[in-house]
Design an enzyme around this catalytic site. Structure first.
Site, short mmCIF file in Angstrom:
data_model
loop_
_atom_site.label_atom_id
_atom_site.label_comp_id
_atom_site.label_asym_id
_atom_site.label_seq_id
_atom_site.Cartn_x
_atom_site.Cartn_y
_atom_site.Cartn_z
N LYS A 149 -20.73 -29.52 61.85
CA LYS A 149 -21.63 -29.19 62.81
C LYS A 149 -20.63 -28.21 63.47
CE LYS A 149 -22.65 -28.92 66.81
NZ LYS A 149 -22.52 -27.76 67.40
N GLY A 162 -24.82 -32.30 67.31
CA GLY A 162 -23.64 -33.04 67.37
C GLY A 162 -23.76 -34.35 67.53
N GLU A 174 -9.39 -33.83 69.04
CA GLU A 174 -8.44 -32.61 69.44
C GLU A 174 -9.21 -31.72 70.75
OE1 GLU A 174 -5.58 -32.07 68.03
OE2 GLU A 174 -5.90 -33.24 66.09
N CYS A 185 -6.27 -23.82 72.50
CA CYS A 185 -6.11 -25.10 73.31
C CYS A 185 -4.66 -25.55 73.48
CB CYS A 185 -6.77 -26.26 72.46
SG CYS A 185 -6.39 -26.11 70.66
N GLU A 235 -7.85 -26.62 82.48
CA GLU A 235 -7.99 -25.90 81.40
C GLU A 235 -8.79 -24.92 81.79
OE1 GLU A 235 -9.66 -26.88 77.83
OE2 GLU A 235 -7.77 -26.22 76.55
#
Ligand code: NAD
Length: 446
Positions: A147, A184, A222, A256, A353
């Site tokens: 996906k 998902g 991840e 990332c 982030e």
């Protein structure tokens, strides 16, 4: 249909149709035993045919990825396409080496495929994140239902065509388009999935793991990062800052592993900021197809707005913007690069982030303080240490709670284990560790 928008032009460049998770998992389950039964050399040959097809299509893939998520063409060629080709090659290398079964006492230990892998990927490195899962999964004898991100799904659709063209058996790799929820989520919670391998935000990763738990499905995550670039007092400051700014701004900061926190000794803070501002000024923002461009647009309007929100929050919290707010094109989801100076390590801009071209320079008192600040976020994905002494830098690197550390600009290694700790997730991709992530261990007692 889900429209795909070019973030540089704001024009619709394609559309994908939400797929059927049930049918895709059934096809993958049906294909898996036959694929796993192939001798390793035959699976290697199939992956070799895919590598040839992808290599031949490389310029076209780079243009497609640049159009769907905004990376400047040189970044698209070198990183967005070059890296997945290297990763696919490395998995073929693993298959071409003889399988080693370990002996422990009266047992032989064997690595076997898990079955069907569900792969869920984001938009920032759409082909790399796909191949980092699909190549080892297929190499190990699994089949894959993928996906891709709804923001940048065109490269995955093209990959499915290349897989067919390369002659891989039907059902070995199936793409199911759709939004995170429901598509998902349906994949993550499907009882026919043996491993769900997810790359994306911590928030979505948490949901994926919870859905998988209902079926005791194995999970690899991840997730995001807030990596520290620790510049020790004896380091070559000019080199450390230049490389550090480049790392932070790569892919418009949508990486990332980006070193978004630059930690410098308080005595060298102002000098470091000056160098960072001079480096940032060279990051020309503009059309990804223009060779002068170093920063393209962010991948979507939503991402642009998120990043601008973080910048506003930083200013509201009293951060000093040493550089930023420069002009950007009228059309497209652009954000001008930013350098914040003298940042409080506990401030939101130093903890969350941002996923945009925003660097925070943070002063520290001494080495222990630098390590404490580096380890003070919930994340732990990447990082860097710079020192005149490599041995000393390695000793500091060992104290950082993170999955990877680059010493004095050590380059990215596509066969080194990649992954995080804490809110950056768990599990490893790439190289033999990445291959083994897609296997289970069997002991046979003799
Ligand atoms: P996201 O986590 O929402 O999406 C990543 C993938 O997960 C997409 O394919 C998405 O459709 C899917 N997904 C989303 N919700 C899901 C759910 N409930 N169940 C199953 N799958 C789901 O990331 P995003 O919206 O694309 O970006 C948001 C933030 O995530 C960014 O601002 C950034 O901080 C972070 N991010 C991190 C990475 C990374 O590589 N670590 C990559 C992209 C985004």
């Amino acid at each position: 249909m889900i429209d795909v928008i070019n973030p540089a032009t704001e024009q619709v460049i394609g559309a994908v149709e939400p797929g059927d998770v049930e049918a895709a998992v059934a096809a993958a389950r049906a294909a898996q035993p036959g694929w796993a039964a192939l001798p390793r050399a035959e699976r290697a040959a199939h992956l070799g045919a895919l590598l040839d097809a992808m290599s031949a299509a490389a310029p076209e893939l780079a243009a497609l990825i640049s159009a769907e998520m905004g990376a400047p063409l040189p970044v698209a060629k070198k990183v967005q396409v070059g890296l997945p080709l290297a990763v696919l090659r490395s998995m073929i290398d693993i298959l071409n080496r003889p399988e080693i079964s370990e002996t422990v006492g009266n047992s032989t230990i064997h690595r076997e495929p898990l079955g069907v892998v569900g792969a869920i990927t984001p938009w920032n490195y759409p082909m790399h994140q796909t191949i980092a899962k699909v190549a080892p999964a297929l190499a190990a004898g699994n089949t894959v239902v993928h996906k891709p991100s709804e923001v940048a799904p065109l490269s995955a659709a093209r990959l499915a065509e290349l897989v067919r063209q390369a002659g891989l058996p039907a059902g070995v790799y199936t793409v199911v388009h759709g939004y995170g929820d429901p598509t998902g989520a349906a994949l993550a919670g499907h009882p026919g999935i043996d491993l769900i391998s997810f790359t994306g935000s911590t928030a979505a990763g948490r949901k994926v793991a919870a859905l998988a738990a209902a079926n005791v499905t194995r999970v690899a995550l991840e997730l995001g990062g807030k990596s520290a670039n620790v510049i020790l007092p004896d380091a070559d400051l000019a080199a450390a800052v230049k490389v550090g700014v480049g790392n932070c701004y790569l892919n418009s900061g949508q990486t990332c592993t980006a070193w978004t926190r630059m930690l410098v000794h308080e005595s060298r803070h102002d000098e470091a900021v000056e160098l960072a501002v001079a480096a940032a000024a060279k990051y020309t923002v503009g059309d990804p197809a223009d060779p002068a461009t170093r920063l393209g647009p962010l991948a979507s309007a939503a991402q642009r707005d998120r990043v601008l929100g973080h910048i506003e929050r930083g200013l509201a919290d009293g951060a000093t913007m040493a550089f930023g707010g420069g002009p950007v094109p009228d059309v497209g989801y652009y954000v001008a690069p930013v350098v914040f100076a003298g940042v409080d390590p506990d401030a939101a801009i130093a903890q969350e982030e941002i996923f945009g071209p925003v660097l925070s320079v943070i002063p520290y008192r001494d080495e222990d303080d630098a390590v404490r600040i580096a380890n003070s976020t919930r994340y732990g994905l990447a990082g860097a240490v710079w020192s005149a002494s490599q041995e000393h830098a390695v000793a500091v690197a060992r104290r950082l709670r993170t999955g990877q550390v680059d010493v004095n600009g050590g380059s990215f290694n596509p066969i080194a284990p990649f992954g995080g700790v804490g809110h950056s997730g768990y599990g490893r991709e790439l190289g033999t560790f990445g291959y083994e992530e897609f296997t289970t261990v069997k002991a046979i007692q003799l």
